[in-house]
Design a protein around this motif. Structure first.
Motif, PDB file in Angstrom:
ATOM      1  N   LYS A   1       3.863   6.619 -11.822  1.00  0.00           N
ATOM      2  CA  LYS A   1       2.675   5.860 -12.009  1.00  0.00           C
ATOM      3  C   LYS A   1       2.741   4.537 -12.850  1.00  0.00           C
TER       4      LYS A   1
ATOM      5  N   ASP B   1       1.743   5.071  -0.228  1.00  0.00           N
ATOM      6  CA  ASP B   1       0.926   6.424   0.248  1.00  0.00           C
ATOM      7  C   ASP B   1       0.089   7.176  -0.721  1.00  0.00           C
ATOM      8  N   ASP B   2      -1.021   7.273  -0.756  1.00  0.00           N
ATOM      9  CA  ASP B   2      -1.994   7.743  -1.692  1.00  0.00           C
ATOM     10  C   ASP B   2      -1.756   9.067  -2.282  1.00  0.00           C
ATOM     11  N   LYS B   3      -1.573   9.915  -1.379  1.00  0.00           N
ATOM     12  CA  LYS B   3      -1.225  11.117  -1.704  1.00  0.00           C
ATOM     13  C   LYS B   3       0.051  11.446  -2.631  1.00  0.00           C
TER      14      LYS B   3
ATOM     15  N   LEU C   1       1.545   8.887  -4.358  1.00  0.00           N
ATOM     16  CA  LEU C   1       1.339   8.342  -5.706  1.00  0.00           C
ATOM     17  C   LEU C   1       0.590   9.266  -6.374  1.00  0.00           C
ATOM     18  N   LYS C   2      -0.375   9.734  -6.012  1.00  0.00           N
ATOM     19  CA  LYS C   2      -1.237  10.780  -6.793  1.00  0.00           C
ATOM     20  C   LYS C   2      -0.537  11.764  -7.444  1.00  0.00           C
TER      21      LYS C   2
ATOM     22  N   GLU D   1       0.832  -1.215  -0.027  1.00  0.00           N
ATOM     23  CA  GLU D   1      -0.051   0.077  -0.056  1.00  0.00           C
ATOM     24  C   GLU D   1       0.801   1.148   0.010  1.00  0.00           C
TER      25      GLU D   1
END
Length: 513
Positions: free
Chosen positions: A200, A188-190, A192-193, A186
């Motif tokens: 990506k 870090d969403d932020k 990665l975005k 998993e």
């Protein structure tokens, strides 16, 4: 074991696994449906290893990862094991769309589910269900392949994220009814975005690339092994015909010689294919004369033996699998399942030894005008070990009214091992080497093909969404990937259901056991 018994055993096995997990740690079980374990320490471990492997040039890594990703589902051809060599199959995206169209068209044209499944080639979309679509004894090989494939898949996701400076929050494993099982990392969403498009693409492509690399490695090991003699057709059962041929339980057929052919044997299907070629099945001129001998090289325990088999023992006639309904042979009384052994008339007496010889004989009769529509012939068939003669009045050939019509489908004739009981594919098994390597290849190829599809939130769906954001913006890309996902998910569900209902999985996993 019947379907209901297999299903019950499957559900009991899952329930026991859930109970053990619950007793160990209650938080591992999510609603009795999913078993999941995650840990920050596992993510830290992946980060540590990834940093130690950071010597790999990033540009080269990204290029190779994207190339392998495209190879999984979007290349025109993918190499697969085939006997002692390699064959090629279309990329899974092409196969999925093409098979769906062909099967749907067949169903619309009145074909049965079984016929549509064969036409569409749905076998690859059948889910692996222990005890239902795969025998329980294959589970250890599959579990080993899944464990290695999933572990490297998720490690390379994490590796790519770490190389681009994206933090890993947790990593873990999960399973839902054995079917959807795997590992995960998993990021870090932020972070990665907010990362670059290249980052990506690298993160989303890396898992599929890992499985493709493992599949290709397994293919290379398979080719080396079978050419060194590690393959073969293992006789795991005995019936009267195989015993009469001098074969015994546990024999491994390693090679076939005779009638101009000399070849090593890698897998049971190859053995049967060679034998069919020698006698002319399913069509073509037989390489053997009934008076010739076929030599099998057999490993029996630690000894290598030579077993001579009369070609005539394999040339027992042409088993009829399909007839034109209400055609000349059908009207005379011949039925699917009969074995045609002789034809009297049309200028001679024709002894039929095999399917290929039957087609060759009929072609000779038609091309030399030895019979006309309306002529009578007598055919001899064997049904339940009894010879029966039928008088057949030949019909009119639809494509040329001056030529006779027999009413036999050219693809409706039996092949040794696949459609006949003389030698049956179910009597044989692969060697241990081939079992392990083939499952390793197939599981990793399957993981790669499925995850590469443009279905959100699979790796392929996330990768395509990232590309679409460049052209359509975040909102437009999200809408587009949902539409694409629904279409491909529908194809996948349709193919899986048709392959399951059509029973194609039985043939596929019979070949892999």
């Amino acid at each position: 074991m019947g379907f209901l018994e297999s299903l019950a055993l499957y559900l009991i096995a899952w329930a026991l696994l859930v109970l053990v997990a619950y007793l160990l740690r209650r938080d591992l079980v999510k609603g009795l449906v999913v078993i999941m374990w995650s840990s920050e320490r596992a993510a830290q471990f992946i980060t540590k290893i990834s940093k130690r492997l950071s010597f790999v040039p990033l540009r080269i890594y990204v290029a190779v990862a994207l190339l392998l990703f495209l190879l999984a589902a979007y290349s025109p051809y993918f190499p697969i094991p085939a006997g002692l060599g390699v064959a090629y199959m279309p990329g899974f995206a092409y196969l999925l769309v093409g098979s769906t169209y062909q099967a749907a068209a067949a169903l619309a044209g009145g074909a049965s589910v079984q016929e549509a499944a064969l036409i569409g080639g749905q076998a690859g979309a059948v889910p692996l269900l222990p005890g239902i679509t795969i025998p329980w004894d294959q589970l250890p090989y599959i579990a080993l392949a899944v464990a290695v494939g999933v572990a490297l898949h998720e490690f390379l996701h994490g590796y790519a994220a770490v190389r681009f400076g994206i933090k890993l929050k947790t990593a873990g494993v999960f399973s839902a009814f054995f079917v959807a099982s795997g590992a995960f990392v998993e990021p870090d969403d932020k972070e990665l975005k907010e990362s670059s498009l290249v980052a990506k693409l690298a993160v989303f492509a890396s898992g599929v690339a890992a499985n493709v690399a493992l599949a290709l490695a397994a293919l290379a090991i398979y080719l080396i092994g079978v050419n060194l003699g590690l393959g073969g057709a293992v006789l795991t059962n005995i019936n009267a015909p195989t015993h009469q041929l001098g074969l015994e339980q546990g024999d491994i057929v390693k090679a076939v010689n005779g009638c101009g052919i000399s070849t090593k044997i890698a897998v049971p299907a190859q053995l049967l294919s060679v034998l069919n070629k020698l006698v002319g099945n399913p069509y073509g001129a037989p390489l053997c004369d009934p008076n010739q001998t076929i030599t099998l090289i057999i490993q029996r325990g630690s000894n290598e033996l030579v077993q001579d088999v009369p070609a005539a023992a394999l040339m027992r006639g042409a088993e009829i699998l399909g007839l034109v309904y209400n055609g000349p042979l059908y009207r005379a009384g011949v039925r699917p399942g009969d074995v045609l052994t002789a034809i009297y008339g049309c200028g001679g007496v024709y002894r039929i030894y095999s399917s290929g010889q039957l087609l060759q004989t009929l072609q000779n009769i038609v091309e030399r005008d030895l019979c006309k529509p309306g002529d009578e012939i007598i055919v001899t068939v064997v049904r339940n070990n009894t010879a029966i003669n039928y008088t057949v009045i030949l019909g009119v050939n639809p494509s040329n009214t001056s030529r006779p019509f027999f009413g036999i489908y050219t693809n409706g004739l039996g092949e040794i091992g696949f459609n006949t009981q003389l030698l049956n594919i179910s009597l044989f098994s692969n060697t241990l080497f081939v079992k392990i390597i083939m499952w390793f290849f197939l599981i990793n190829l399957g993981l790669a093909m499925i995850n590469a599809l443009p279905i959100y939130p699979l790796d392929g769906g996330l990768l395509v969404q990232s590309l679409l954001e460049r052209a359509l913006g975040e909102r437009g890309a999200r809408l587009a990937i949902y539409v694409i996902s629904l279409a491909f998910a529908a194809f996948l569900i349709f193919d899986s259901a048709l392959g399951f209902m059509g029973g194609i999985y039985k043939e596929v996993f019979n070949l892999l056991k």
